[in-house]
Design a protein around this motif. Structure first.
Motif, PDB file in Angstrom:
ATOM      1  N   LEU A 138      -1.707   8.975   5.367  1.00 58.67           N
ATOM      2  CA  LEU A 138      -1.478   7.644   4.800  1.00 58.67           C
ATOM      3  C   LEU A 138      -1.196   6.635   5.909  1.00 58.67           C
ATOM      4  N   LYS A 140       0.833  -1.199   0.000  1.00 61.36           N
ATOM      5  CA  LYS A 140       0.000   0.000   0.000  1.00 61.36           C
ATOM      6  C   LYS A 140       0.875   1.260   0.000  1.00 61.36           C
ATOM      7  N   LEU A 141       1.980   1.225   0.736  1.00 60.16           N
ATOM      8  CA  LEU A 141       2.892   2.369   0.727  1.00 60.16           C
ATOM      9  C   LEU A 141       3.480   2.571  -0.661  1.00 60.16           C
ATOM     10  N   ILE A 158       9.599   6.748   4.277  1.00 60.86           N
ATOM     11  CA  ILE A 158       8.563   7.445   3.525  1.00 60.86           C
ATOM     12  C   ILE A 158       8.886   8.929   3.549  1.00 60.86           C
ATOM     13  N   THR A 199      -4.343   5.720   7.989  1.00 52.17           N
ATOM     14  CA  THR A 199      -5.248   4.828   7.256  1.00 52.17           C
ATOM     15  C   THR A 199      -4.675   3.419   7.134  1.00 52.17           C
ATOM     16  N   GLU A 200      -3.423   3.323   6.715  1.00 46.88           N
ATOM     17  CA  GLU A 200      -2.845   2.005   6.431  1.00 46.88           C
ATOM     18  C   GLU A 200      -2.502   1.224   7.687  1.00 46.88           C
ATOM     19  N   SER A 257       1.313   4.437  -3.066  1.00 43.57           N
ATOM     20  CA  SER A 257       1.041   5.852  -2.800  1.00 43.57           C
ATOM     21  C   SER A 257       1.879   6.714  -3.747  1.00 43.57           C
ATOM     22  N   ASN A 258       1.609   7.997  -3.752  1.00 40.54           N
ATOM     23  CA  ASN A 258       2.382   8.928  -4.569  1.00 40.54           C
ATOM     24  C   ASN A 258       3.585   9.494  -3.819  1.00 40.54           C
ATOM     25  N   LEU A 259       3.898   8.900  -2.686  1.00 41.41           N
ATOM     26  CA  LEU A 259       5.017   9.370  -1.883  1.00 41.41           C
ATOM     27  C   LEU A 259       6.299   8.661  -2.301  1.00 41.41           C
ATOM     28  N   VAL A 274       0.284  14.612   4.480  1.00 42.64           N
ATOM     29  CA  VAL A 274       0.010  13.512   3.543  1.00 42.64           C
ATOM     30  C   VAL A 274       0.572  12.199   4.097  1.00 42.64           C
TER      31      VAL A 274
END
Length: 67
Positions: free
Chosen positions: A34, A7-8, A24, A37-38, A11-13, A30
């Protein structure tokens, strides 16, 4: 935890992985949204677990060992 890492990655990170950590990089709000939530999702998928987090205020994404 594989689900969490995937999931990480999605992401757009900027995500940097090595054998000992997953780093991260991005805007504080942001990144924290993330993680909130995750982490909740992955904990709901597990009976028991441990997650260690370090939050550092610096950008070390371009760090290169000098030895």
């Amino acid at each position: 935890m594989i689900h969490f890492i995937k999931k990480l990655r999605a992401s757009n990170l900027e995500i940097l992985e090595n054998p000992l950590s997953t780093q991260i990089y991005g805007d504080y709000d942001v990144v924290m949204d993330l993680l909130k939530t995750e982490i909740k999702e992955v904990f709901e998928l597990m009976d028991k677990g441990l997650l260690l987090i370090k939050v550092v205020k610096s950008d070390r994404h371009d760090y290169k060992p000098h030895f």
